[in-house]
Design a protein around this motif. Structure first.
Motif, PDB file in Angstrom:
ATOM      1  N   VAL A  16       0.837  -1.209   0.000  1.00 24.27           N
ATOM      2  CA  VAL A  16       0.000   0.000   0.000  1.00 24.27           C
ATOM      3  C   VAL A  16       0.868   1.252   0.000  1.00 24.27           C
ATOM      4  CG1 VAL A  16      -1.684   1.325   1.325  1.00 24.27           C
ATOM      5  CG2 VAL A  16      -1.936  -1.157   1.105  1.00 24.27           C
ATOM      6  N   GLN A  17       1.889   1.271   0.850  1.00 22.93           N
ATOM      7  CA  GLN A  17       2.763   2.437   0.923  1.00 22.93           C
ATOM      8  C   GLN A  17       3.510   2.651  -0.394  1.00 22.93           C
ATOM      9  OE1 GLN A  17       5.963   2.339   3.785  1.00 22.93           O
ATOM     10  NE2 GLN A  17       5.795   4.523   4.215  1.00 22.93           N
ATOM     11  N   GLN A  20       1.177   4.120  -3.039  1.00 20.52           N
ATOM     12  CA  GLN A  20       0.970   5.544  -2.782  1.00 20.52           C
ATOM     13  C   GLN A  20       2.198   6.355  -3.171  1.00 20.52           C
ATOM     14  OE1 GLN A  20       0.025   5.548   1.385  1.00 20.52           O
ATOM     15  NE2 GLN A  20      -2.184   5.224   1.043  1.00 20.52           N
TER      16      GLN A  20
END
Length: 663
Positions: A16-17, A20
């Motif tokens: 997820v990081q 992003q």
């Protein structure tokens, strides 16, 4: 402590990081954003491949050498300081194996894992874990002729990196004990990933998310564990900054990358002035470590320039002078003396090199800076890879530079006399690392002699570091060097508990450096024996006579009392004999010595029997003999050799003379 506390509280670089950070909505889109739109001109970018291949084609055998390196890496085969280990293509690697002792480092938190312990050496698994092999696979991928072979190499890269990451979780085991190794591993993986960026195998989400996350974890660890807390920052801290710079410039979207690049740029600018003398010598006090420093600062410069990031005029000036220093002490065959520690360390091993082969750096410097003072010779493979077509064109535009001449580097403590086929490199200066002496030896007034590019009288080397403290200290000791020892004492104290420290007790320095038309003179001195009950100072005069093709030495003892002295000349092998010297040899020795002198009737003949390289004669009254010794041509390798010794009793003030006559 604050850095590490912040590190422990950070968010881990999960999928997820990463999505992003790169502005992606899916792993498939991540592959295109991370690998498909690459704007830098750093050497390992696919956009530079045609340029690199053109430069390689101008160097006979360069492509073949690259492919051979790649296939060695594909077989997962490593040369660990002379010990070869192989695990097989596609097979799991025993990353924690130390092959000499058979020890396997446990997967324990690094704070509970001893960094060094007697009987084993973490440098062996570190060679594998630095993942130079990933770059070697990338080299093969670029030069491979068939799509099938390229697929095989890309698959090998993916498998090897995943195997390492799965077998060495963050913060566990030997591969997380040294931030220098972590930083250089990250740099290698990042460069290799860029080289493979158009390969379908590396764009698969299960690999790409894992490897990008690993790069973020590596750089975060390095940033939190910068090696700036020792007595004096050294090449380890520079390596930390190089890893942060390379990864951050190749993948600027990674979490933390912008501030890590800023930290690295600032740190490198500061450290090049702290760790490189204005004259161009490394502050490490070691010529082999000078090569490591050139590669570290050089790789940072090449990558930063490719990304359009300036490191500044001062950085460029110091780096340029480092290449000139290499040229000053390399022999015609590109071999350097191994004064000081030699751990065989390199940063961009794009071609296999002998441990003391430094000459390739001269051609790299010429192509990098278009420097006429470095021109001539052949373009090295490293220049073709790092600089491509532009480097080839700059190199070809340069005229051949004049032959190097005698030179003195008082800050570094190295002094070079050249001529008549000889290169003599003398050690006389302060202990390295601003007096800490971590990689210095008790070698003051010692020298190496190369004749026609061949080492004849040598520094015995290093042997090992922490595996065997007694061996470590023998190779650092006065008796292991080509100097005179008084009353069996050391020039500076060797503390068995401090294997990387040597106090500034000898205070070695240059008294006079006088190059001339046919004769060069060098007068050097040290005060290491001023602490004896009957103090003694020692001066050694070197006189290189190009006409007589001889090196004359005079050891002058200044002080009081009566002392037993031993002079030694270490050889790289056991090819030496005591012989009655030819009258012409004695006549040349007498003329080179300048002044009335009578020699012993026996001389040491150096080199193969029937084809000697030189003769060593000593003043009458000195007992000459051959003694067993050891020679370490590179880290981890030790072979039997001989040393020529002379012994005598002296009552200062007095001088002893010796002469080496070249064949």
């Amino acid at each position: 402590m604050a850095r590490q506390a912040l590190y422990r509280r950070r968010e881990r670089a999960d999928e997820v990081q990463l999505l992003q950070a790169f502005g992606a909505t899916s792993a498939a889109e991540l592959a295109e954003l991370a690998l498909g739109h690459r704007g830098s001109r750093i050497w390992c970018e696919v956009s530079q491949r045609a340029s690199v291949l053109e430069a390689l084609s101008a160097i006979p055998g360069a492509r073949e050498r690259a492919l051979a390196r790649a296939h060695t890496a594909l077989r997962q085969e490593w040369d660990l300081f002379g010990t070869r280990v192989a695990f097989g293509e596609g097979r799991p690697v025993d990353w924690s194996l130390e092959p000499i002792s058979g020890h396997r480092y446990p997967l324990e938190p690094v704070e509970r894992l001893p960094h060094h312990s007697t009987g084993k050496d973490p440098k062996y698994p570190w060679v594998m874990g630095r993942l130079d092999s990933a770059v070697a696979l990338g080299q093969g991928y670029w030069v491979a002729a068939s799509g099938e072979e390229r697929t095989r190499l890309a698959s090998g890269f993916v498998a090897q990196v995943l195997d390492f990451l799965q077998g060495n979780p963050v913060g566990l085991g030997v591969h997380w004990t040294c931030p220098m190794e972590i930083a250089l591993r990250a740099a290698n993986v990042a460069q290799a990933l860029a080289m493979f960026s158009d390969a379908p195998e590396v764009r698969r989400p299960e690999f790409l998310v894992t490897v990008l996350g690993a790069l973020a974890e590596h750089t975060a660890w390095v940033e939190a564990h910068l090696e700036d807390r020792g007595a004096v920052p050294n090449n380890h801290l520079v390596s930390n900054y190089v890893g942060l710079l390379v990864v951050g410039l190749l993948f600027p979207e990674l979490p933390g990358a912008p501030q890590q690049v800023a930290l690295a740029v600032s740190g490198l600018r500061e450290q090049v002035e702290a760790q490189v003398h204005v004259e161009g010598t490394s502050f490490e006090g070691s010529i082999p470590y000078h090569r490591l420093a050139v590669e570290l600062f050089g790789l940072a410069y090449v990558v930063a320039r490719g990304a359009g990031v300036p490191l500044g005029a001062a950085y460029e000036s110091r780096l340029r002078r480092m290449f000139h220093a290499v040229r000053a002490w390399c022999s015609e065959k590109g071999l350097a003396p191994q004064i000081g520690d030699n751990d065989s360390g390199r940063v961009f091993p794009l071609r296999e090199r002998e441990d003391n082969a430094h000459g390739y750096l001269v051609g790299l410097g010429a192509a990098l800076f278009c420097d006429a003072g470095l021109g001539g010779g052949e373009l090295p493979d490293e220049a073709a890879w790092l600089l491509g077509r532009a480097g080839l064109e700059r190199f070809r535009a340069l005229p051949a530079a004049p032959a190097p001449v005698s030179a003195s580097f008082p800050e570094g403590g190295f002094h070079v006399l050249r001529g008549a086929g000889a290169v003599i490199t003398v050690s006389a200066g302060k202990q390295g690392q601003s007096g800490v002496g971590g990689h210095s030896h008790n070698d003051k007034l010692s020298f190496e002699l190369h004749l026609d590019g061949r080492p004849v009288i040598v520094d015995p080397g290093t042997g090992t570091y922490t595996r065997d403290p007694a061996t470590r200290n023998w190779f650092r000791g006065t008796a292991a060097h080509n100097t005179v020892q008084v009353d069996g004492a050391e020039q500076a104290s060797l503390d068995p508990a401090r294997l990387f420290a040597l106090p500034e007790e000898a205070r070695a320095r240059v008294v006079a450096f006088l190059p001339g038309g046919t004769v060069d003179r060098l007068l050097v001195r040290h005060d290491g024996y001023r602490m004896l009950p009957a103090p003694v100072g020692i001066e050694r005069t070197f006189r290189l006579d190009r006409h007589e093709r001889a090196l004359a030495g005079r050891d002058r003892f200044i002080g009081m009392g009566r002392h037993a002295v031993v002079g030694r000349f270490h050889l790289p092998d056991e090819a030496a004999r005591l012989v009655a010297p030819d009258a012409r040899v004695l006549a040349r020795a007498a003329r080179a010595a300048e002044g009335p002198v009578e020699f012993e009737p026996l001389a040491a003949e150096l080199g193969p029997e029937g084809a000697p390289l030189a003769w060593l004669v000593v003043e009458k009254g000195l007992a000459l003999k051959l003694a067993p010794s050891r020679f370490s041509p590179g880290y981890g390798r030790v072979a039997p050799s001989l040393a020529v010794e002379f012994r005598g009793q002296v009552a200062p003030p007095v001088s002893l003379r010796w002469v080496v006559v070249f064949s």
